[in-house]
Design a protein around this motif. Structure first.
Motif, PDB file in Angstrom:
ATOM      1  N   HIS A 259       0.769  -1.328  -0.169  1.00  0.00           N
ATOM      2  CA  HIS A 259      -0.094  -0.117  -0.119  1.00  0.00           C
ATOM      3  C   HIS A 259       0.963   1.161   0.008  1.00  0.00           C
ATOM      4  O   HIS A 259       0.556   2.134  -0.665  1.00  0.00           O
ATOM      5  CB  HIS A 259      -0.876  -0.022   1.079  1.00  0.00           C
ATOM      6  N   LEU A 260       1.911   1.195   0.686  1.00  0.00           N
ATOM      7  CA  LEU A 260       2.838   2.330   0.649  1.00  0.00           C
ATOM      8  C   LEU A 260       3.286   2.637  -0.750  1.00  0.00           C
ATOM      9  O   LEU A 260       3.393   3.849  -1.130  1.00  0.00           O
ATOM     10  CB  LEU A 260       3.970   2.099   1.648  1.00  0.00           C
ATOM     11  N   LEU A 261       3.988   1.521  -1.329  1.00  0.00           N
ATOM     12  CA  LEU A 261       4.158   1.781  -2.555  1.00  0.00           C
ATOM     13  C   LEU A 261       3.139   2.242  -3.792  1.00  0.00           C
ATOM     14  O   LEU A 261       3.492   2.930  -4.475  1.00  0.00           O
ATOM     15  CB  LEU A 261       4.970   0.475  -3.346  1.00  0.00           C
ATOM     16  N   ASP A 262       2.114   1.670  -3.523  1.00  0.00           N
ATOM     17  CA  ASP A 262       0.959   2.036  -4.085  1.00  0.00           C
ATOM     18  C   ASP A 262       0.707   3.575  -4.159  1.00  0.00           C
ATOM     19  O   ASP A 262       0.685   4.178  -5.398  1.00  0.00           O
ATOM     20  CB  ASP A 262      -0.506   1.514  -3.760  1.00  0.00           C
ATOM     21  N   SER A 263       0.893   3.918  -2.958  1.00  0.00           N
ATOM     22  CA  SER A 263       0.497   5.471  -2.846  1.00  0.00           C
ATOM     23  C   SER A 263       1.731   6.376  -3.573  1.00  0.00           C
ATOM     24  O   SER A 263       1.461   7.349  -4.174  1.00  0.00           O
ATOM     25  CB  SER A 263       0.476   5.861  -1.378  1.00  0.00           C
ATOM     26  N   LEU A 264       3.051   5.921  -3.070  1.00  0.00           N
ATOM     27  CA  LEU A 264       4.171   6.487  -3.522  1.00  0.00           C
ATOM     28  C   LEU A 264       4.144   6.442  -5.378  1.00  0.00           C
ATOM     29  O   LEU A 264       4.620   7.422  -6.146  1.00  0.00           O
ATOM     30  CB  LEU A 264       5.477   5.992  -3.123  1.00  0.00           C
ATOM     31  N   GLU A 265       3.716   5.366  -5.755  1.00  0.00           N
ATOM     32  CA  GLU A 265       3.856   5.188  -7.135  1.00  0.00           C
ATOM     33  C   GLU A 265       2.653   5.934  -7.912  1.00  0.00           C
ATOM     34  O   GLU A 265       3.004   6.693  -8.928  1.00  0.00           O
ATOM     35  CB  GLU A 265       3.171   3.573  -7.586  1.00  0.00           C
ATOM     36  N   ARG A 266       1.440   6.121  -7.377  1.00  0.00           N
ATOM     37  CA  ARG A 266       0.572   7.074  -7.692  1.00  0.00           C
ATOM     38  C   ARG A 266       0.968   8.703  -7.767  1.00  0.00           C
ATOM     39  O   ARG A 266       0.565   9.399  -8.659  1.00  0.00           O
ATOM     40  CB  ARG A 266      -0.513   7.061  -6.845  1.00  0.00           C
TER      41      ARG A 266
END
Lengths: 177, 177
Positions: free
Chosen positions: B108-115
């Motif tokens: 989830h952390l990476l999802d957010s940073l990727e967005r």
DNA sequence: TATTGTTATACTCTATAACTATA
DNA sequence: TATAGTTATAGAGTATAACAATA
């Protein structure tokens, strides 16, 4: 003296520098990556007190929970019972303020401790909005046991970081209690 | 020397002892209770490293969040970006292990940073199960700014506990990083 | 009007389990 | 069979807002 060493907040420091071995691995081959955690450099994190404190806090809470698992008491529950035990008759607001817990959260914590017959809410006669908090007789007895186990946990901390370091830590952070 | 002062883990120590004023207040009158937080004694909590560390950690995280509010970066996001920046190509498992984050949470952390176009996942050619993590060009640029703000936060810590104490703290807790 | 305790909601974080696609 | 990433769930903890009873 005061201005020296300011940069190392963001610069990689010696001890946690990316090891030469890991660097070599990735240099010739785009696919090879460090798989062992100790080969991964932390860069700026090394200089951040907050990062070290967070990792330490996780360790210390886990040890506390483990050491008091037999009595099923978590750090926050322990702190609430300790403060009530030392200050019988305290209101919920006073406990919440003293421990930095939201009063909304304290409601649930007390519900749980009251269900277990460790704490009791007594309606205040002077201010009928508030509750006077007390340990039950069983709560008093249990808290004695909890404190013994908490002292055992504290010895684990001492073993982990050393007696002198633990005391220095308490001194440094005394202002936050 | 080694065995001295063991008891004060559970006993009230001088500095945080229940003030005489508060004790007096409650002595003659069952209804009167301390309403100010500083009149409430902490008892055994005073001797617990975990309690001090938890309170400090809350303060330090709040200051970090406040100081980096303009860029909307929280401590965990900062740690993830810093480690990826210092070790490009790392797998999610490697990052999770190194930072002590659950791999499920890192997703989830990476999802957010990727967005936010700060980080990118690139499919590994050698192991098609895993992703190689990289900062984007914008991520590199942003991280530089984040590090400047994080250094500012670190200066707040220094102002709060003192330069020497902050350095001593980093030394004491170096083993937990 | 303000405060105490309460209920409710949302978001972060920790801890698991289970699923998929690979290895 | 084991591992990497993902999805889902449950509980702790933080941060708010709103409400009833009382001050």
């Amino acid at each position: 003296m005061r201005d020296a060493g300011e940069k190392n907040v963001t610069a990689s420091a010696g001890r946690n520098e990316l090891p030469a071995r890991a660097r070599r691995k990735r240099a010739g081959n785009g696919a090879a990556r460090p798989d062992d955690a100790d080969e991964v450099g932390l860069d700026a994190l090394v200089g951040h007190a907050g990062y070290a404190v967070r990792r330490f806090q996780i360790w210390i809470f886990q040890d506390f929970v483990r050491t008091l698992a037999a009595v099923d008491i978590r750090p926050t529950q322990y702190s609430v019972m300790t403060v009530i035990g030392a200050n019988p008759g305290l209101s919920q607001m006073a406990v919440a303020k003293r421990l930095g817990i939201e009063r909304a959260r304290l409601v649930h914590l007390l519900d749980s401790l009251e269900r277990r017959k460790l704490v009791k809410r007594i309606k205040s006669k002077t201010d009928r909005r508030s509750h006077a908090l007390h340990l039950t007789a069983q709560g008093e007895l249990s808290l004695t046991k909890f404190k013994q186990l908490a002292a055992e946990h504290e010895r684990h901390v001492e073993e982990k970081i050393g007696k002198a370091n633990r005391e220095r830590l308490l001194q440094i952070l005394a202002g936050f209690t």
